[in-house]
Design a protein around this motif. Structure first.
Motif, PDB file in Angstrom:
ATOM      1  N   VAL A  80      -4.710   5.744   0.818  1.00  0.00           N
ATOM      2  CA  VAL A  80      -3.746   6.292  -0.147  1.00  0.00           C
ATOM      3  C   VAL A  80      -3.255   5.196  -1.089  1.00  0.00           C
ATOM      4  N   MET A  81      -2.960   4.027  -0.548  1.00  0.00           N
ATOM      5  CA  MET A  81      -2.469   2.921  -1.364  1.00  0.00           C
ATOM      6  C   MET A  81      -3.510   2.496  -2.403  1.00  0.00           C
ATOM      7  N   CYS A  82      -4.748   2.349  -1.974  1.00  0.00           N
ATOM      8  CA  CYS A  82      -5.810   1.937  -2.904  1.00  0.00           C
ATOM      9  C   CYS A  82      -6.090   3.016  -3.941  1.00  0.00           C
ATOM     10  N   GLN A  83      -6.011   4.284  -3.521  1.00  0.00           N
ATOM     11  CA  GLN A  83      -6.251   5.372  -4.454  1.00  0.00           C
ATOM     12  C   GLN A  83      -5.184   5.421  -5.535  1.00  0.00           C
ATOM     13  N   LYS A  84      -3.941   5.178  -5.159  1.00  0.00           N
ATOM     14  CA  LYS A  84      -2.849   5.179  -6.140  1.00  0.00           C
ATOM     15  C   LYS A  84      -3.075   4.118  -7.202  1.00  0.00           C
ATOM     16  N   LEU A  85      -3.538   2.944  -6.799  1.00  0.00           N
ATOM     17  CA  LEU A  85      -3.733   1.864  -7.752  1.00  0.00           C
ATOM     18  C   LEU A  85      -4.903   2.147  -8.688  1.00  0.00           C
ATOM     19  N   THR A  86      -5.982   2.701  -8.168  1.00  0.00           N
ATOM     20  CA  THR A  86      -7.148   2.968  -9.010  1.00  0.00           C
ATOM     21  C   THR A  86      -6.938   4.166  -9.941  1.00  0.00           C
ATOM     22  N   ASP A  87      -6.044   5.104  -9.566  1.00  0.00           N
ATOM     23  CA  ASP A  87      -5.798   6.277 -10.407  1.00  0.00           C
ATOM     24  C   ASP A  87      -4.980   5.941 -11.650  1.00  0.00           C
ATOM     25  N   VAL A  88      -4.196   4.874 -11.579  1.00  0.00           N
ATOM     26  CA  VAL A  88      -3.371   4.491 -12.723  1.00  0.00           C
ATOM     27  C   VAL A  88      -4.251   3.796 -13.752  1.00  0.00           C
ATOM     28  N   ARG A  89      -4.339   4.377 -14.935  1.00  0.00           N
ATOM     29  CA  ARG A  89      -5.215   3.819 -15.966  1.00  0.00           C
ATOM     30  C   ARG A  89      -4.652   2.512 -16.529  1.00  0.00           C
ATOM     31  N   GLN A  90      -3.384   2.545 -16.910  1.00  0.00           N
ATOM     32  CA  GLN A  90      -2.760   1.361 -17.482  1.00  0.00           C
ATOM     33  C   GLN A  90      -1.930   0.675 -16.406  1.00  0.00           C
ATOM     34  N   LYS A  91      -2.404  -0.471 -15.914  1.00  0.00           N
ATOM     35  CA  LYS A  91      -1.719  -1.182 -14.846  1.00  0.00           C
ATOM     36  C   LYS A  91      -0.606  -2.041 -15.433  1.00  0.00           C
ATOM     37  N   HIS A  92       0.614  -1.706 -15.077  1.00  0.00           N
ATOM     38  CA  HIS A  92       1.747  -2.522 -15.479  1.00  0.00           C
ATOM     39  C   HIS A  92       2.182  -3.390 -14.308  1.00  0.00           C
ATOM     40  N   LYS A  93       3.100  -4.272 -14.590  1.00  0.00           N
ATOM     41  CA  LYS A  93       3.571  -5.185 -13.559  1.00  0.00           C
ATOM     42  C   LYS A  93       4.258  -4.431 -12.428  1.00  0.00           C
ATOM     43  N   GLU A  94       4.935  -3.318 -12.789  1.00  0.00           N
ATOM     44  CA  GLU A  94       5.623  -2.534 -11.757  1.00  0.00           C
ATOM     45  C   GLU A  94       4.615  -1.907 -10.787  1.00  0.00           C
ATOM     46  N   HIS A  95       3.488  -1.441 -11.310  1.00  0.00           N
ATOM     47  CA  HIS A  95       2.462  -0.857 -10.447  1.00  0.00           C
ATOM     48  C   HIS A  95       1.884  -1.905  -9.490  1.00  0.00           C
ATOM     49  N   LEU A  96       1.655  -3.089 -10.002  1.00  0.00           N
ATOM     50  CA  LEU A  96       1.109  -4.149  -9.166  1.00  0.00           C
ATOM     51  C   LEU A  96       2.110  -4.578  -8.104  1.00  0.00           C
ATOM     52  N   LYS A  97       3.396  -4.619  -8.474  1.00  0.00           N
ATOM     53  CA  LYS A  97       4.423  -4.990  -7.498  1.00  0.00           C
ATOM     54  C   LYS A  97       4.536  -3.948  -6.392  1.00  0.00           C
ATOM     55  N   LEU A  98       4.449  -2.663  -6.776  1.00  0.00           N
ATOM     56  CA  LEU A  98       4.484  -1.610  -5.754  1.00  0.00           C
ATOM     57  C   LEU A  98       3.286  -1.722  -4.824  1.00  0.00           C
ATOM     58  N   PHE A  99       2.132  -2.059  -5.387  1.00  0.00           N
ATOM     59  CA  PHE A  99       0.921  -2.252  -4.576  1.00  0.00           C
ATOM     60  C   PHE A  99       1.116  -3.406  -3.598  1.00  0.00           C
ATOM     61  N   ILE A 100       1.704  -4.497  -4.058  1.00  0.00           N
ATOM     62  CA  ILE A 100       1.930  -5.669  -3.206  1.00  0.00           C
ATOM     63  C   ILE A 100       2.956  -5.356  -2.121  1.00  0.00           C
ATOM     64  N   ILE A 101       4.028  -4.652  -2.493  1.00  0.00           N
ATOM     65  CA  ILE A 101       5.057  -4.292  -1.501  1.00  0.00           C
ATOM     66  C   ILE A 101       4.470  -3.375  -0.432  1.00  0.00           C
ATOM     67  N   ARG A 102       3.661  -2.405  -0.878  1.00  0.00           N
ATOM     68  CA  ARG A 102       3.038  -1.492   0.101  1.00  0.00           C
ATOM     69  C   ARG A 102       2.071  -2.242   1.007  1.00  0.00           C
ATOM     70  N   HIS A 103       1.373  -3.213   0.446  1.00  0.00           N
ATOM     71  CA  HIS A 103       0.471  -4.034   1.250  1.00  0.00           C
ATOM     72  C   HIS A 103       1.248  -4.808   2.310  1.00  0.00           C
ATOM     73  N   GLN A 104       2.395  -5.330   1.948  1.00  0.00           N
ATOM     74  CA  GLN A 104       3.221  -6.051   2.916  1.00  0.00           C
ATOM     75  C   GLN A 104       3.719  -5.123   4.023  1.00  0.00           C
ATOM     76  N   GLU A 105       4.087  -3.893   3.662  1.00  0.00           N
ATOM     77  CA  GLU A 105       4.527  -2.928   4.674  1.00  0.00           C
ATOM     78  C   GLU A 105       3.398  -2.591   5.643  1.00  0.00           C
ATOM     79  N   ILE A 106       2.189  -2.476   5.132  1.00  0.00           N
ATOM     80  CA  ILE A 106       1.041  -2.186   5.995  1.00  0.00           C
ATOM     81  C   ILE A 106       0.760  -3.364   6.917  1.00  0.00           C
ATOM     82  N   ILE A 107       0.910  -4.584   6.418  1.00  0.00           N
ATOM     83  CA  ILE A 107       0.717  -5.771   7.253  1.00  0.00           C
ATOM     84  C   ILE A 107       1.734  -5.786   8.391  1.00  0.00           C
ATOM     85  N   ILE A 108       2.986  -5.458   8.080  1.00  0.00           N
ATOM     86  CA  ILE A 108       4.028  -5.420   9.111  1.00  0.00           C
ATOM     87  C   ILE A 108       3.703  -4.357  10.161  1.00  0.00           C
TER      88      ILE A 108
END
Length: 374
Positions: free
Chosen positions: A208-236
């Motif tokens: 789901v996390m990877c799909q959300k990132l690839t579906d967004v056509r224009q990647k802004h800094k907020e999208h990348l930060k949400l991706f990084i935060i979600r990645h950290q939650e998955i690591i935890i």
């Protein structure tokens, strides 16, 4: 705690039985009852093994040990799970929250597919252990060799402090042993199904996390930060899963390696005996279940490694030339961390993978081949 959408009823009832589901009433009393019952039955089983150690043949000794080890493993798993009860509650609560949070944005139905797959696989695992109980009982009580009479043998060999050969004591003891064996087999399957459910949930959330990132056509800094935060939650979450299951995996791997050797020896030697059919019925399906359980633990480690590589590939395959150069620096750390992977070890000694399963299988085959030639 509300209903956990990714767990079916059979698994939830099993967690209630093992006093590991949050909110189970009278937890201390139930744990004390389980420890008393399991401790008493195990003491009678091992007492039989030690009492008849010198008089039994090697075949009988191996058979007795192969019967005792699964019950010992369940006892160890219960103690480990109860010692990490707060961690298990946190994992189940996190799974529930993540399912509800991601359900509305899951355009590819990853969560629904994971739920259906989890329902089927966890049910198959638990039902297989119920089938083991039935076939073991058939193998114990079916006629042996040319003798058509059924011996008054106990379902589980125990050195009880009273005579069990007379009715109705014999029928009562066999009935209690059947309940004990069925309940223990249920718990045996529940712990394996729990691991399978958690691993499938973690893989689903990564998709789901990877799909959300690839579906967004224009990647802004907020999208990348949400991706990084979600990645950290998955690591935890992955670290919590590792902490809960690592010592279970250690006990599982050690016990199942010995069980595979013992059952393999019995199956190989049973071919040359008169009661071959009874021994094969009793041991063959259980042997398959034990191998399947080792496979599930090793598959979990391999599956997490593959999903971690998916995160790295998703971040790497983004159209970097459409992203601000200052924002791309955020993805470098994600790629480096994802390449490290999620660790699922047995007792912090080594990482579980399909290579581990192949090594265990090869060693057991060579050990049984060596015993057969001896």
């Amino acid at each position: 705690m509300t209903t956990l959408s990714i767990a079916n009823r059979l698994l939830k009832y099993g967690l209630h039985v093992t006093v590991t589901w949050p909110g189970t009433p009278l937890p201390l009393l139930r744990k004390f009852c389980w420890l008393t019952v399991l401790g008493s039955f195990l003491s009678y089983q091992y007492r039989y093994v030690f009492t008849h150690f010198k008089s039994n043949t090697i075949m009988e000794i191996v058979d007795n040990l192969s019967i005792c080890m699964p019950f010992t493993l369940v006892f160890c798993k219960l103690c480990i799970t109860w010692s990490y009860s707060s961690l298990l509650t946190d994992i189940l609560s996190t799974m529930e929250e993540e399912c509800q949070k991601s359900a509305g944005t899951d355009t590819s139905d990853f969560i629904l597919k994971a739920v259906h797959l989890s329902y089927r696989l966890t049910s198959y695992v638990i039902y297989m252990y119920f089938a083991d109980v039935v076939l073991y009982m058939v193998g114990v009580f079916m006629p042996q060799g040319t003798n058509s009479t059924i011996s008054r043998e106990l379902l589980l060999k125990m050195d009880l402090p009273f005579d069990t050969s007379e009715s109705p004591i014999y029928e009562l003891v066999v009935g209690v042993q059947l309940i004990y064996q069925t309940t223990t087999a249920y718990m045996f399957g529940v712990f394996t199904a729990l691991l399978l459910m958690v691993v499938l949930h973690l893989g689903c959330q990564i998709d789901v996390m990877c799909q959300k990132l690839t579906d967004v056509r224009q990647k802004h800094k907020e999208h990348l930060k949400l991706f990084i935060i979600r990645h950290q939650e998955i690591i935890i979450f992955a670290n919590k899963m590792e902490k809960l299951f690592t010592y279970m995996a250690l006990c599982q791997l050690l016990s199942n390696t010995l069980l595979i050797c013992c059952l393999g020896y019995i199956i190989v030697m049973a071919i040359q005996m008169d009661n071959a059919i009874a021994l094969l019925v009793k041991c063959l399906v259980f042997y398959i279940s034990i191998c399947m359980e080792v496979f599930i633990y090793c598959f979990a480690g391999e599956y997490l490694s593959i999903k971690s590589k998916l995160i790295s590939d998703t971040a790497y395959e983004l159209l970097w030339y459409n992203i601000d150069p200052s924002d791309t620096q955020l993805l470098i750390l994600v790629i480096l961390r994802a390449q490290k992977g999620f660790t699922f070890t047995f007792g912090k000694f080594a990482t579980l993978s399909m290579g581990s399963f192949a090594a265990v299988s090869y060693q057991c085959v060579m050990f049984n081949d060596f015993k057969y030639h001896i």
